[in-house]
Design an enzyme around this catalytic site. Structure first.
Site, PDB file in Angstrom:
ATOM      1  CG  HIS A 119      -1.947   1.053   1.235  1.00  0.00           C
ATOM      2  ND1 HIS A 119      -1.698   2.366   1.566  1.00  0.00           N
ATOM      3  CD2 HIS A 119      -3.268   0.990   0.915  1.00  0.00           C
ATOM      4  CE1 HIS A 119      -2.826   3.064   1.455  1.00  0.00           C
ATOM      5  NE2 HIS A 119      -3.793   2.255   1.065  1.00  0.00           N
ATOM      6  CB  CYS A 176      -4.272   3.638  -1.985  1.00  0.00           C
ATOM      7  SG  CYS A 176      -5.416   4.578  -0.943  1.00  0.00           S
ATOM      8  CG  HIS A 209      -7.264   0.742  -1.051  1.00  0.00           C
ATOM      9  ND1 HIS A 209      -6.478   1.010   0.054  1.00  0.00           N
ATOM     10  CD2 HIS A 209      -7.527  -0.577  -1.026  1.00  0.00           C
ATOM     11  CE1 HIS A 209      -6.272  -0.122   0.716  1.00  0.00           C
ATOM     12  NE2 HIS A 209      -6.891  -1.102   0.081  1.00  0.00           N
ATOM     13  CG  ASP A 235      -9.101   3.323   0.912  1.00  0.00           C
ATOM     14  OD1 ASP A 235      -9.059   2.636   1.935  1.00  0.00           O
ATOM     15  OD2 ASP A 235      -8.121   3.983   0.531  1.00  0.00           O
ATOM     16  CG  HIS A 236     -10.563   5.815   3.998  1.00  0.00           C
ATOM     17  ND1 HIS A 236      -9.474   6.625   3.938  1.00  0.00           N
ATOM     18  CD2 HIS A 236     -10.109   4.609   4.393  1.00  0.00           C
ATOM     19  CE1 HIS A 236      -8.392   5.958   4.294  1.00  0.00           C
ATOM     20  NE2 HIS A 236      -8.751   4.719   4.567  1.00  0.00           N
ATOM     21  CE1 TYR A 264     -11.640   0.933   5.527  1.00  0.00           C
ATOM     22  CE2 TYR A 264     -10.579   2.352   7.136  1.00  0.00           C
ATOM     23  CZ  TYR A 264     -10.535   1.623   5.963  1.00  0.00           C
ATOM     24  OH  TYR A 264      -9.384   1.587   5.218  1.00  0.00           O
TER      25      TYR A 264
HETATM   26  C1  DNO Z   1      -5.472   4.094   3.708  1.00  0.00           C
HETATM   27  C2  DNO Z   1      -6.068   2.817   4.138  1.00  0.00           C
HETATM   28  C3  DNO Z   1      -5.113   2.052   5.067  1.00  0.00           C
HETATM   29  C4  DNO Z   1      -4.437   0.884   4.416  1.00  0.00           C
HETATM   30  C5  DNO Z   1      -3.310   0.233   5.169  1.00  0.00           C
HETATM   31  C6  DNO Z   1      -2.646  -0.865   4.354  1.00  0.00           C
HETATM   32  O1  DNO Z   1      -5.609   4.587   2.634  1.00  0.00           O
HETATM   33  O2  DNO Z   1      -6.426   2.130   3.008  1.00  0.00           O
HETATM   34  O3  DNO Z   1      -5.857   1.575   6.147  1.00  0.00           O
HETATM   35  O4  DNO Z   1      -5.374  -0.074   4.257  1.00  0.00           O
HETATM   36  O5  DNO Z   1      -2.369   1.177   5.421  1.00  0.00           O
HETATM   37  O6  DNO Z   1      -1.675  -1.527   5.090  1.00  0.00           O
HETATM   38 MN    MN Z   2      -5.926   2.948   0.882  1.00  0.00          MN
END
Ligand code: DNO
Ligand code: MN
Length: 362
Positions: free
Chosen positions: A207, A245, A274, A319-320, A333
């Site tokens: 990531h 990401c 992501h 992702d978020h 989340y």
């Molecule tokens: C940030 C998220 C993080 C990610 C971890 C991977 O963008 O996606 O929680 O999942 O850092 O290890």
């Molecule tokens: Mn991410």
């Protein structure tokens, strides 16, 4: 592309598998054994139980996020060897249960960093936000208190109050760490772990660092196209791959995300994605926003088109998300906004693929 959702497991996630199952177009989850500390071997029975639970809910376990890397590995201490051996054993155990994808990161001390976990947006929703001025003014311990006080009882990963003492100690241990030393430690890790991933048929997907620049003086590596290129060449194996990401790399306007996707996607080195949007207000000042392109600085159509054009077949997750409709829970989340994100991204994908078929007919 397979649309997925991150799920922390029934003990640690308010969102249930039943709810996830009802999001249109979702096939599986990305999960983890949240309570196992970095560096320990994941027991086969625990992995199998997780997988069974997910499958009995009508979903699949599409990958693990994350198997965290112990700080001693990043620091390159004499203990590193033991933790690398444990990591390899965890991969073997995951393979025994049929897991094919592992996401991890190589950020020293902290995982992703924000300065506000519940910034109120214009529409009354709240979101994760970052302001470099806050980082500059404050020492990490103070920031912990402030950020954690405003987070509905949740804390950022790596920012748990019981880690406070440890964090001070770790920051000292990293005081003479340079980017080059950290690259070396990453290379050592990969040289050991990737051959095992190959044997196990597990795709490793690092990531990016989030945000993609140094925070609190700690070096960060996985930040740009150039550094991603350096990373994949450390061990030139298809198993040594990337999580793209968009929101992490995308807060640096020098990172052209569609171009990065096309470049590494055509090399077959993107294993996981992501996809989320971010609004850059000023350099190093940004908010996480709703997925739709118009809310942020990223063009989600161009991003999904790039994944489509490189024939990306791996899992994507939203992702978020923001906290909307009075939902409370783990910042970033919740259920609702991530579900909206997944559906929007699926909509873009359907339009892109149907247009492509139409154009090919004519
Ligand atoms: C940030 C998220 C993080 C990610 C971890 C991977 O963008 O996606 O929680 O999942 O850092 O290890
Ligand atoms: Mn991410």
């Amino acid at each position: 592309m397979k649309m997925t959702f991150r799920w922390y497991g029934s003990k640690h996630d308010k969102v249930t598998l039943k709810q996830i199952r009802q999001i249109p177009g979702l096939i599986g989850v990305i999960s983890t054994l949240y309570d196992i500390p970095a560096g320990e071997v994941w027991p086969v029975e625990r992995i199998r139980a997780l997988k069974d639970e997910i499958e009995s809910a009508g979903l699949t376990l599409e990958g693990i996020e994350s198997v965290n890397v112990h700080e001693d590995i990043k620091l390159g201490t004499p203990e590193a060897e033991k933790y690398i051996e444990n990591y390899k054993q965890t991969l073997r155990n995951l393979a025994e249960c049929g897991v094919k994808l592992v996401c991890y990161n190589f950020m020293p001390v902290f995982d992703w960093t924000r300065t506000d976990l519940a910034k109120i947006l214009e529409d009354g929703s709240n979101t994760l936000s970052y302001d470099e001025d806050v980082i500059r003014k404050i020492d990490p311990a103070k920031m912990f208190e402030e950020v954690n006080n405003n987070s509905n009882g949740y804390v950022l990963p790596g920012w748990e109050p019981e880690r406070l003492g440890e964090i001070k100690r770790l920051l000292e241990l990293y005081s003479d760490m340079t980017e080059e030393k950290l690259w070396k430690n990453l290379e050592n890790f990969l040289k050991e772990v990737i051959p095992v991933a190959e044997e196990c048929d597990i795709k490793m997907a690092i990531h990016p660092d989030d945000p993609p620049w140094s925070v609190f003086g700690l070096p960060r590596l996985i930040t740009s196209k150039e550094n991603l290129e350096r990373f994949i060449n450390l061990v030139d194996s298809p198993y040594n791959g990337l999580t793209i990401c968009t929101g992490s790399l995308g807060v640096d306007p020098n990172n052209n995300i569609p171009e990065i996707i096309r470049y590494f996607g055509s090399k077959g080195r993107i294993h996981f994605a992501h996809v989320r949007n971010v609004k850059i207000h000023e350099p190093r000042k940004f908010d996480e926003v709703a997925h739709k392109s118009e809310y942020g600085s990223l063009d989600m159509f161009e991003i999904m088109k790039a994944f489509y054009d490189v024939k990306f077949e791996g899992p994507i997750r939203p992702d978020h998300g923001r906290m909307i409709w009075d939902e409370e829970g783990r910042p970033g989340y919740g259920l609702y906004d991530r579900a909206l994100g997944a559906v929007y991204l699926n909509g873009l994908w359907e339009a892109i693929s149907k247009m492509d078929k139409l154009n090919n007919k004519n």
